[in-house]
Motif scaffolding. Structure first.
Motif, short mmCIF file in Angstrom:
data_model
loop_
_atom_site.label_atom_id
_atom_site.label_comp_id
_atom_site.label_asym_id
_atom_site.label_seq_id
_atom_site.Cartn_x
_atom_site.Cartn_y
_atom_site.Cartn_z
N UNK A 87 -7.19 2.68 9.99
CA UNK A 87 -6.34 1.50 10.12
C UNK A 87 -4.98 1.70 9.48
N UNK A 88 -4.97 2.38 8.34
CA UNK A 88 -3.70 2.68 7.65
C UNK A 88 -2.87 3.63 8.50
N UNK A 132 0.82 -1.20 0.00
CA UNK A 132 0.00 0.00 0.00
C UNK A 132 0.86 1.26 0.00
N UNK A 133 1.91 1.28 0.80
CA UNK A 133 2.78 2.45 0.87
C UNK A 133 3.51 2.66 -0.46
N UNK A 153 4.35 11.80 9.88
CA UNK A 153 4.16 11.02 8.65
C UNK A 153 2.73 10.49 8.61
N UNK A 154 2.03 10.84 7.54
CA UNK A 154 0.65 10.39 7.34
C UNK A 154 0.56 9.77 5.95
N UNK A 182 0.78 2.78 9.89
CA UNK A 182 1.86 3.66 9.46
C UNK A 182 2.59 4.24 10.67
N UNK A 183 1.85 4.64 11.69
CA UNK A 183 2.47 5.17 12.91
C UNK A 183 3.38 4.11 13.54
#
Length: 184
Positions: free
Chosen positions: A82-83, A2-3, A106-107, A87-88
Motif C-alpha cells: 500500500x505504501x 510516514x515519508x 523511488x521506493x 508513493x508511486x
C-alpha cells in the motif's frame, strides 16, 4: 507523515508500519523506538517537525499506545504494498513539476538510503550510522561511505581543468590525488 518518519529515522518500511504511539517520545529529546530484524530494538532521534506531524496525525486519528499508527482507509494496518502504491502516485504527481523524477526508481527504501548517504555526507561517524540504521555489520554501513566517495570522484571528473591562462594562482593539479581517485 510516514515519508517524513522514513527519512528522519532511516527506518525500514516494516519498522515504520509496525510503529505504535507508545514507541514515540513526544517530549524533548524526541525519539522513536524501532524494532528491526530479529526484533532488535534501536532508538532514533526525531526532529521536532516530525513529532509535530505525528501529534497532528494522532489528534485526527487517535490510537491506543499499543495500536499501529499507520492504517489503510478501512482502519486495517497499512502494508508495504500500500505504501509503495501511494508513493508511486506521489512521485508521478511530483514528476509533473520535476520531470527528472520520471527517471528515478523511488521506493520506501530510497528514504533509508538517502538518510544514510546524507549522514555520511554530514560527517557523522560510520559507527553511529550503523547504530542509527540498525545494521549488524559495519561492512553494510561502509557501503554508504564508499558510495559517497564514488559520487565525489564522479563530480571531480565533471569539473573541467581550467585552461592554463585561466587558472587561479593557487590552483595546482595534484597528480597523486588524481591517481588515487582512479583507484576508486
Amino acid at each position: 507523515m510516514l515519508l517524513s518518519l522514513l527519512y528522519n529515522s532511516g527506518a525500514r518500511i516494516q519498522e515504520a508500519l509496525d510503529l505504535c504511539p507508545g514507541a514515540i517520545r513526544f517530549e524533548a529529546p524526541y525519539y522513536v523506538r524501532l524494532y528491526g530484524k530479529g526484533r532488535k530494538e534501536r532508538i532514533c532521534p526525531l526532529w521536532p517537525e516530525t513529532v509535530a506531524l505525528m501529534k497532528k496525525l494522532l489528534e485526527r486519528q487517535p490510537r491506543a499506545p499499543d495500536e499501529r499508527i499507520f492504517v489503510n482507509r478501512y482502519g486495517e494496518p497499512l502494508g508495504a504494498s500500500g505504501v509503495r502504491f501511494k508513493l508511486a502516485a506521489y512521485v508521478a504527481a511530483a514528476a509533473k513539476t520535476t520531470p527528472s523524477l520520471r527517471l528515478k526508481h523511488v521506493t520506501p527504501h530510497s528514504f533509508r538510503h538517502a538518510t544514510a548517504v546524507h549522514l555520511v555526507a554530514a560527517g557523522v561517524d560510520i559507527t553511529v550510522i550503523r547504530s542509527w540504521l540498525g545494521h549488524v555489520s559495519l561492512d553494510t554501513t561502509n557501503h554508504y561511505a564508499q558510495a559517497n566517495l564514488e559520487t565525489k570522484r564522479k563530480a571531480l571528473e565533471q569539473v573541467g581543468v581550467p585552461a592554463e591562462g585561466n587558472r587561479p594562482a593557487r590552483w595546482k593539479r595534484d597528480a597523486d590525488l588524481l591517481a588515487w581517485l582512479d583507484t576508486l
